[in-house]
Write an enzyme that holds these catalytic residues in place. Structure first.
Site, PDB file in Angstrom:
ATOM      1  CG  ASP A   1      -3.497   4.496  -3.263  1.00 37.53           C
ATOM      2  OD1 ASP A   1      -2.653   3.793  -2.664  1.00 37.53           O
ATOM      3  OD2 ASP A   1      -4.653   4.650  -2.852  1.00 37.53           O
TER       4      ASP A   1
ATOM      5  CG  ASP B   1      -1.956   1.099   1.200  1.00 41.63           C
ATOM      6  OD1 ASP B   1      -1.994   1.856   0.209  1.00 41.63           O
ATOM      7  OD2 ASP B   1      -2.719   1.205   2.165  1.00 41.63           O
TER       8      ASP B   1
END
Length: 445
Positions: free
Chosen positions: A329, A131
């Protein structure tokens, strides 16, 4: 339904007369290419250290090459997954080199990517989501109250079995820095440093901030790695053991490697990608663009779009349409574009796909019923960033997901958008915070 010959004649005539674009602006792909493979046919790449780089295999969390996919019982709909992903950008808008194998997994409807690493002494394998929108890494740990920790692929991590584990003292500088970065939660019992993380998609975890040995690959060990040992988690269903944070702040794993790492997210094939930590100088085969940040949100790294091409035609957009930048992201699925840019892209894409029937969808507004087609003609989409770096998105799996255009409207012009993981598929994406630049290398996995 029309015969294959008539369909071909219609599509060829349609592309040449309506669009006036060359054949290289569209790609004809078999409809089977949209579907994930059910068996892991690619050889699983073992973690390894190559000079100053560590490579870790990267897989989709529920894909055919994910560890123990038979344990994946989550059957959430694509709409549920999209809502979870969309909550994330909505919230956002407000050492040595190591590489680890990575995979895409779709045996249940989840669109996240995982690596297998090991914690503690002796080393205990754990499956964690990568992440770039998080800084603090965490695992679910024992003890955990009944109903607080959710089912996962592996047994809960037991820090009492590790000879190298220690809890971070509440009065330590490390704990004070954690609190300064808004991840602290005061002191737990025994004056241990507490941590707490809440995500916009409903996931949260709390527990003791800790340190232990992290093994990425044989010979690639991070001593005294700081992470959250979660003793309570609220989340959507999923079998991952935790999260590996790769944000910009000092708590992230990326910071331990000088803020330089890269990854390649595989598409729906059964072969793995990778997470590479650390990097050599002047890597070849990349196109580069400047890296920016989001004011007041130091975790995130951004790129700025300069143009979009659909089917070989550049959209008529002013630079102001992209002024908010795009957060890169790995944990967001669908790319969020600012209003003007998204509406122009949607209009051009729908025109290019007029041969196929739009399918009503309450979440994504550009979805198609492709049932019955042996082949599908998909327009290429190219994104150009400041500095001239251009990437041609993988066709079809970097453009369409579950029959839907993998873009959505993120907010008004001037707000931050998000470059989601579908658009990043098959590229090696290089984060280099030391020189404030992004790199993209096509067909890397």
């Amino acid at each position: 339904m029309a015969s294959p010959l008539l369909s071909c004649i219609f599509l060829c005539f349609y592309l040449s007369t309506v669009h006036g674009a060359g054949e290289d602006s569209f790609v004809t792909v078999p409809s089977s290419s949209f579907e994930p493979e059910s068996v892991c046919s690619g050889e699983f790449v073992k973690p390894e250290q190559n000079g100053s780089t560590v490579y870790v295999p990267l897989v989709h969390r529920h894909g055919p090459c994910a560890p123990a996919p038979s344990l994946s019982t989550d059957t959430r709909s694509f709409a549920d997954i999209f809502r979870r992903s969309r909550a994330r950008p909505s919230y956002i808008v407000r050492g040595k080199k190591v590489s680890v194998p990575a995979h895409l997994g779709t045996s249940v409807m989840s669109l996240e990517y995982v690596v297998r690493v090991s914690f503690g002494t002796p080393a205990v394998p754990q499956v964690v989501v990568i992440d770039t929108g998080s800084d603090v890494s965490w695992l679910q740990c024992k003890p955990c109250s009944s109903g607080q920790c959710f089912p996962q692929k592996d047994p809960l991590y037991d820090p009492s079995h590790s000879s190298t584990y220690s809890a971070v003292p509440c009065a330590s500088d490390v704990c004070k820095k954690l609190a300064a970065d808004a991840y602290g939660s005061g002191c737990t019992s025994g004056k241990q440093c507490g941590f707490a993380i809440s995500y916009a998609d409903g996931t949260s975890t709390v527990g003791a901030y800790s340190q232990d040995k992290l093994t990425l690959a044989p010979g690639a060990i991070v001593q005294n790695f700081y992470f959250g040992c979660g003793h309570g988690k609220h989340a959507v269903r999923g079998l991952f053991d935790g999260v590996l944070g790769l944000g910009r702040l000092r708590e992230s794993l990326g910071a331990r490697y000088g803020g330089v790492f890269s990854y390649c997210l595989p598409s729906v094939s059964s072969k793995p990608g990778f997470l590479a930590l650390g990097a050599g100088k002047n890597p070849s085969g990349f196109v580069f663009t400047p890296m920016g940040t989001v004011p007041g949100q130091p975790t995130f790294s951004t790129v700025t779009l300069a143009g979009i091409n659909v089917g070989g035609k550049k959209l008529d957009l002013r630079p102001s349409a992209f002024s908010g930048g795009m957060i890169v992201d790995s944990g967001t699925v669908i790319t969020g574009l600012q209003s003007t840019a998204y509406r122009a892209l949607r209009s051009a894409f729908r025109k290019a796909m007029e041969a196929y029937r739009l399918l009503p969808n309450g979440d994504l507004d550009t979805c198609y019923n492709l049932t019955g087609y042996k082949n599908v003609v998909v327009p290429k989409i190219a994104l150009t960033f400041t500095g001239g770096a251009t990437i041609n998105l993988d066709v079809p799996n970097g453009i369409l997901v579950n029959g839907c255009l993998a873009f959505a409207e993120s907010g008004p012009d001037g707000s931050a958008g998000v470059l989601g993981n579908v658009n990043q598929r098959a590229f090696e994406v290089l984060f280099d915070t030391s020189t404030s630049k992004f790199g993209f290398r096509a067909k890397a996995c």
